[in-house]
Write a protein that holds these residues in place. Sequence first.
Motif, PDB file in Angstrom:
ATOM      1  N   LEU A 164      86.414   2.623   0.616  1.00  0.00           N
ATOM      2  CA  LEU A 164      85.295   2.833   1.528  1.00  0.00           C
ATOM      3  C   LEU A 164      84.643   1.518   1.922  1.00  0.00           C
ATOM      4  O   LEU A 164      84.099   1.382   3.013  1.00  0.00           O
ATOM      5  N   ASP A 165      84.714   0.505   1.033  1.00  0.00           N
ATOM      6  CA  ASP A 165      84.116  -0.790   1.325  1.00  0.00           C
ATOM      7  C   ASP A 165      84.828  -1.525   2.449  1.00  0.00           C
ATOM      8  O   ASP A 165      84.274  -2.476   3.014  1.00  0.00           O
ATOM      9  N   ASP A 166      86.058  -1.113   2.766  1.00  0.00           N
ATOM     10  CA  ASP A 166      86.810  -1.781   3.821  1.00  0.00           C
ATOM     11  C   ASP A 166      86.348  -1.363   5.215  1.00  0.00           C
ATOM     12  O   ASP A 166      86.746  -1.983   6.205  1.00  0.00           O
ATOM     13  N   LEU A 167      85.522  -0.321   5.294  1.00  0.00           N
ATOM     14  CA  LEU A 167      85.079   0.181   6.589  1.00  0.00           C
ATOM     15  C   LEU A 167      83.824  -0.548   7.061  1.00  0.00           C
ATOM     16  O   LEU A 167      83.013  -1.004   6.247  1.00  0.00           O
ATOM     17  N   PRO A 168      83.618  -0.627   8.382  1.00  0.00           N
ATOM     18  CA  PRO A 168      82.362  -1.167   8.908  1.00  0.00           C
ATOM     19  C   PRO A 168      81.181  -0.315   8.433  1.00  0.00           C
ATOM     20  O   PRO A 168      81.348   0.846   8.065  1.00  0.00           O
ATOM     21  N   VAL A 169      80.000  -0.902   8.483  1.00  0.00           N
ATOM     22  CA  VAL A 169      78.821  -0.244   7.916  1.00  0.00           C
ATOM     23  C   VAL A 169      78.564   1.118   8.550  1.00  0.00           C
ATOM     24  O   VAL A 169      78.324   2.119   7.849  1.00  0.00           O
ATOM     25  N   ARG A 170      78.602   1.198   9.869  1.00  0.00           N
ATOM     26  CA  ARG A 170      78.275   2.450  10.541  1.00  0.00           C
ATOM     27  C   ARG A 170      79.287   3.543  10.211  1.00  0.00           C
ATOM     28  O   ARG A 170      78.912   4.685   9.933  1.00  0.00           O
ATOM     29  N   LEU A 209      89.788   4.931  10.872  1.00  0.00           N
ATOM     30  CA  LEU A 209      89.724   3.804   9.944  1.00  0.00           C
ATOM     31  C   LEU A 209      89.769   4.271   8.494  1.00  0.00           C
ATOM     32  O   LEU A 209      90.383   3.625   7.639  1.00  0.00           O
ATOM     33  N   GLY A 210      89.105   5.406   8.214  1.00  0.00           N
ATOM     34  CA  GLY A 210      89.113   5.937   6.850  1.00  0.00           C
ATOM     35  C   GLY A 210      90.503   6.351   6.415  1.00  0.00           C
ATOM     36  O   GLY A 210      90.904   6.125   5.260  1.00  0.00           O
ATOM     37  N   ALA A 211      91.272   6.961   7.334  1.00  0.00           N
ATOM     38  CA  ALA A 211      92.633   7.378   6.982  1.00  0.00           C
ATOM     39  C   ALA A 211      93.508   6.168   6.664  1.00  0.00           C
ATOM     40  O   ALA A 211      94.289   6.195   5.709  1.00  0.00           O
ATOM     41  N   VAL A 212      93.355   5.104   7.461  1.00  0.00           N
ATOM     42  CA  VAL A 212      94.140   3.895   7.220  1.00  0.00           C
ATOM     43  C   VAL A 212      93.762   3.274   5.886  1.00  0.00           C
ATOM     44  O   VAL A 212      94.629   2.889   5.079  1.00  0.00           O
ATOM     45  N   TRP A 214      92.312   4.669   3.281  1.00  0.00           N
ATOM     46  CA  TRP A 214      92.663   5.551   2.168  1.00  0.00           C
ATOM     47  C   TRP A 214      94.145   5.458   1.824  1.00  0.00           C
ATOM     48  O   TRP A 214      94.540   5.391   0.666  1.00  0.00           O
ATOM     49  N   LYS A 215      95.004   5.438   2.868  1.00  0.00           N
ATOM     50  CA  LYS A 215      96.441   5.318   2.639  1.00  0.00           C
ATOM     51  C   LYS A 215      96.799   3.962   2.048  1.00  0.00           C
ATOM     52  O   LYS A 215      97.693   3.852   1.203  1.00  0.00           O
ATOM     53  N   SER A 216      96.100   2.910   2.482  1.00  0.00           N
ATOM     54  CA  SER A 216      96.377   1.580   1.956  1.00  0.00           C
ATOM     55  C   SER A 216      96.019   1.466   0.484  1.00  0.00           C
ATOM     56  O   SER A 216      96.674   0.748  -0.285  1.00  0.00           O
ATOM     57  N   ALA A 217      94.972   2.196   0.090  1.00  0.00           N
ATOM     58  CA  ALA A 217      94.520   2.118  -1.307  1.00  0.00           C
ATOM     59  C   ALA A 217      95.301   3.045  -2.212  1.00  0.00           C
ATOM     60  O   ALA A 217      95.243   2.926  -3.446  1.00  0.00           O
ATOM     61  N   ALA A 218      96.010   4.017  -1.636  1.00  0.00           N
ATOM     62  CA  ALA A 218      96.728   5.002  -2.448  1.00  0.00           C
ATOM     63  C   ALA A 218      97.907   4.374  -3.187  1.00  0.00           C
ATOM     64  O   ALA A 218      98.494   3.406  -2.735  1.00  0.00           O
TER      65      ALA A 218
END
Length: 218
Positions: A164-170, A209-212, A214-218
């Motif tokens: 979640l930290d990889d996403l922009p603030v908004r 962005l969340g899907a990308v 999440w998949k990267s962290a999986a």
Amino acid sequence: MTNTRPTRSALLSADEEIDLARTIEAGVLARAALDGDFDTDAPLDDLQALTVAGDEAWQRMWQANVGLAGMLAGRVSRRHGLPEDDLVSEAQLGLAEAIMRWDHRRGTRFSTTAWIWITSRLQRAQRELFTQRDELRNAIDLPELVSDETADEQILDEQPPAWLDDLPVRERTLLQLLARPDATPARVRAQLGLSRSAYHRLQQRARELGAVAWKSAA
């Protein structure tokens, strides 16, 4: 067809509905003949005129009944806290199906068929939106948020998923707010100070962005 709210026309009488339905049918057959689906001796100009009349009849039927689609979509949106724009789109698809499927020979008014097809579309969309919201919450698996004066300054009682930290603030804040059990689009829009269109744009970016991430962290 568009997602915007078209201007409604006056309600049609039963006879007007039947006349429009017949014109639509004639236009469909004429277009099929022009496309070569079957042979006909009808002049080309006549077939083209029938297709134009059929399109105009379709538009008149649409304009006269699109208010029903908007009313039913708004009712579902308010009752269940679901995005009204998405529901309006589905309701309009249901209306389009009703126009093409209504059999005036059965003696029922068009509004009866429209109600059935619009409601069916809305029920399907409602299930899909609920599923999307549940999947989003399960994927994020966020703890309860602690409210602050500004939505961008929302913090968590516990550590959120690392991706979640990889996403922009908004985008990150939007996903956090949507993860709350009591979240509704209207409530989240108000917390973030967004218009409906801005909210949907932000939601789409956050999901992508969340899907990308999440998949990267999986």
